[in-house]
Design a protein around this motif. Structure first.
Motif, PDB file in Angstrom:
ATOM      1  N   ASN A   4       1.072  -1.093  -0.112  1.00 45.02           N
ATOM      2  CA  ASN A   4       0.032  -0.004  -0.474  1.00 45.02           C
ATOM      3  C   ASN A   4       0.933   1.341  -0.100  1.00 45.02           C
ATOM      4  N   LEU A   5       0.974   2.195  -0.981  1.00 42.36           N
ATOM      5  CA  LEU A   5       1.532   2.953  -1.283  1.00 42.36           C
ATOM      6  C   LEU A   5       0.944   4.005  -0.983  1.00 42.36           C
ATOM      7  N   LEU A   6      -0.361   4.807  -0.682  1.00 39.27           N
ATOM      8  CA  LEU A   6      -0.860   5.666  -0.958  1.00 39.27           C
ATOM      9  C   LEU A   6      -0.445   6.424  -0.331  1.00 39.27           C
ATOM     10  N   MET A   7       0.128   6.933   0.989  1.00 35.50           N
ATOM     11  CA  MET A   7       0.989   8.046   1.824  1.00 35.50           C
ATOM     12  C   MET A   7       2.506   8.382   1.036  1.00 35.50           C
ATOM     13  N   LEU A   8       2.849   7.522   0.520  1.00 31.25           N
ATOM     14  CA  LEU A   8       4.392   8.020  -0.528  1.00 31.25           C
ATOM     15  C   LEU A   8       3.601   8.352  -1.905  1.00 31.25           C
ATOM     16  N   HIS A   9       2.175   7.982  -2.301  1.00 28.28           N
ATOM     17  CA  HIS A   9       2.212   8.794  -3.390  1.00 28.28           C
ATOM     18  C   HIS A   9       1.714  10.185  -3.284  1.00 28.28           C
ATOM     19  N   THR A  10       0.422  10.002  -2.510  1.00 28.98           N
ATOM     20  CA  THR A  10      -0.199  11.512  -1.652  1.00 28.98           C
ATOM     21  C   THR A  10       1.256  12.390  -1.151  1.00 28.98           C
ATOM     22  N   VAL A  11       1.940  12.150  -1.012  1.00 32.49           N
ATOM     23  CA  VAL A  11       2.583  13.591  -0.030  1.00 32.49           C
ATOM     24  C   VAL A  11       3.932  14.072  -1.020  1.00 32.49           C
ATOM     25  N   THR A  12       4.204  12.436  -2.489  1.00 32.72           N
ATOM     26  CA  THR A  12       4.896  12.960  -3.337  1.00 32.72           C
ATOM     27  C   THR A  12       4.674  14.114  -4.545  1.00 32.72           C
ATOM     28  N   ARG A  13       3.263  13.560  -4.224  1.00 35.15           N
ATOM     29  CA  ARG A  13       2.047  14.870  -5.215  1.00 35.15           C
ATOM     30  C   ARG A  13       2.461  16.045  -4.836  1.00 35.15           C
ATOM     31  N   ILE A  14       2.651  16.624  -3.216  1.00 32.38           N
ATOM     32  CA  ILE A  14       2.631  17.963  -2.757  1.00 32.38           C
ATOM     33  C   ILE A  14       3.485  18.618  -2.651  1.00 32.38           C
ATOM     34  N   VAL A  15       5.248  17.012  -2.270  1.00 31.96           N
ATOM     35  CA  VAL A  15       5.861  18.120  -2.589  1.00 31.96           C
ATOM     36  C   VAL A  15       6.690  18.169  -4.309  1.00 31.96           C
ATOM     37  N   VAL A  16       6.053  17.369  -5.389  1.00 33.95           N
ATOM     38  CA  VAL A  16       6.138  17.419  -6.203  1.00 33.95           C
ATOM     39  C   VAL A  16       5.616  19.369  -6.549  1.00 33.95           C
ATOM     40  N   PHE A  17       4.943  19.329  -6.330  1.00 33.82           N
ATOM     41  CA  PHE A  17       3.982  20.585  -6.919  1.00 33.82           C
ATOM     42  C   PHE A  17       5.475  21.873  -6.094  1.00 33.82           C
ATOM     43  N   ILE A  18       5.435  21.329  -4.493  1.00 32.31           N
ATOM     44  CA  ILE A  18       6.741  22.562  -4.163  1.00 32.31           C
ATOM     45  C   ILE A  18       7.846  22.583  -4.842  1.00 32.31           C
ATOM     46  N   ILE A  19       8.271  21.773  -5.166  1.00 30.64           N
ATOM     47  CA  ILE A  19       9.321  22.076  -5.926  1.00 30.64           C
ATOM     48  C   ILE A  19       9.036  22.553  -7.457  1.00 30.64           C
ATOM     49  N   LEU A  20       8.388  21.784  -7.619  1.00 31.63           N
ATOM     50  CA  LEU A  20       8.086  22.634  -9.065  1.00 31.63           C
ATOM     51  C   LEU A  20       7.689  23.901  -8.858  1.00 31.63           C
ATOM     52  N   ALA A  21       7.371  24.410  -8.020  1.00 30.47           N
ATOM     53  CA  ALA A  21       7.370  26.419  -7.897  1.00 30.47           C
ATOM     54  C   ALA A  21       8.601  26.603  -7.776  1.00 30.47           C
ATOM     55  N   PHE A  22       9.483  26.311  -6.878  1.00 32.76           N
ATOM     56  CA  PHE A  22      10.524  26.646  -6.426  1.00 32.76           C
ATOM     57  C   PHE A  22      11.234  26.796  -7.282  1.00 32.76           C
ATOM     58  N   SER A  23      10.904  25.643  -8.751  1.00 29.72           N
ATOM     59  CA  SER A  23      12.262  25.670  -9.443  1.00 29.72           C
ATOM     60  C   SER A  23      11.482  27.297 -10.827  1.00 29.72           C
ATOM     61  N   VAL A  24      10.308  27.323 -11.030  1.00 32.85           N
ATOM     62  CA  VAL A  24      10.028  28.345 -11.840  1.00 32.85           C
ATOM     63  C   VAL A  24      10.190  28.964 -10.892  1.00 32.85           C
ATOM     64  N   PHE A  25       9.933  29.500  -9.797  1.00 33.21           N
ATOM     65  CA  PHE A  25      11.194  30.939  -8.855  1.00 33.21           C
ATOM     66  C   PHE A  25      12.250  30.820  -8.969  1.00 33.21           C
ATOM     67  N   LEU A  26      13.249  29.834  -9.505  1.00 34.03           N
ATOM     68  CA  LEU A  26      14.686  30.230  -9.220  1.00 34.03           C
ATOM     69  C   LEU A  26      15.226  30.394 -10.743  1.00 34.03           C
ATOM     70  N   PHE A  27      14.097  29.629 -11.771  1.00 34.00           N
ATOM     71  CA  PHE A  27      14.352  30.220 -12.724  1.00 34.00           C
ATOM     72  C   PHE A  27      14.411  31.623 -13.429  1.00 34.00           C
ATOM     73  N   PHE A  28      12.929  32.702 -13.209  1.00 40.38           N
ATOM     74  CA  PHE A  28      12.583  33.408 -13.426  1.00 40.38           C
ATOM     75  C   PHE A  28      13.341  34.844 -12.258  1.00 40.38           C
ATOM     76  N   ALA A  29      14.271  34.045 -10.880  1.00 39.88           N
ATOM     77  CA  ALA A  29      15.150  35.535 -10.109  1.00 39.88           C
ATOM     78  C   ALA A  29      16.460  35.235 -10.945  1.00 39.88           C
ATOM     79  N   GLY A  30      16.752  33.892 -11.461  1.00 42.62           N
ATOM     80  CA  GLY A  30      18.543  33.902 -12.260  1.00 42.62           C
ATOM     81  C   GLY A  30      18.984  35.118 -13.206  1.00 42.62           C
ATOM     82  N   HIS A  31      18.423  35.924 -13.818  1.00 44.99           N
ATOM     83  CA  HIS A  31      19.018  36.806 -14.364  1.00 44.99           C
ATOM     84  C   HIS A  31      19.445  37.954 -14.166  1.00 44.99           C
ATOM     85  N   ASN A  32      18.809  38.335 -12.568  1.00 42.18           N
ATOM     86  CA  ASN A  32      19.278  39.176 -11.618  1.00 42.18           C
ATOM     87  C   ASN A  32      19.974  38.650 -10.720  1.00 42.18           C
TER      88      ASN A  32
END
Length: 141
Positions: A4-32
């Protein structure tokens, strides 16, 4: 025995969203500031890799049908094209230009030619990282 991997799948969905949002922030903050295409691409690759680990490779390949080889090629074309575009204007390769533009809804924006270059680097880093790791993971020998 099925695990039963329900907890792993649920936490992964949340953490992946946070990591992707932070990567977009780093991408746009990068030129300055520190960051940009390279570190944003690494963060995105880490988020996608987490999906591959939490779920199986076959499932994620169906959900995210990216061809990472094509992604690398497109990224290289964008990055090199940014440098060549400045040469067409009579400036040295990869000369950076910037301008402040006022957009009605967003206000005053700082646009630079470093952003398309960072996009090319971002695509190359995501493509190379995931292509390398998935090639090793799928090797049955």
């Amino acid at each position: 025995m099925r695990k039963n991997l329900l907890m792993l799948h649920t936490v992964t969905r949340i953490v992946v969203f946070i990591i992707l949002a932070f990567s977009v922030f780093l991408f746009f903050a990068g030129h300055n500031n520190p960051g940009g295409g390279f570190i944003g691409g690494l963060m995105t690759a880490a988020a996608l890799l987490l999906l591959y680990v939490a779920f199986d490779v076959k499932t994620i390949k169906q959900v995210i049908p990216f061809n990472y080889t094509t992604m690398i090629g497109v990224g290289l074309l964008i990055a090199i094209g940014t440098g060549v575009a400045s040469m067409l204007g009579g400036f040295p390769f990869l000369t950076q230009f910037d301008r402040y533009v006022t957009v009605p809804v967003l206000g005053k924006l700082h646009l630079t030619t470093a952003l398309p270059f960072d996009l090319g680097v971002y695509l190359v880093v995501v493509g190379v990282a995931l292509l390398s790791i998935l090639s090793i993971a799928e090797d049955d020998a």
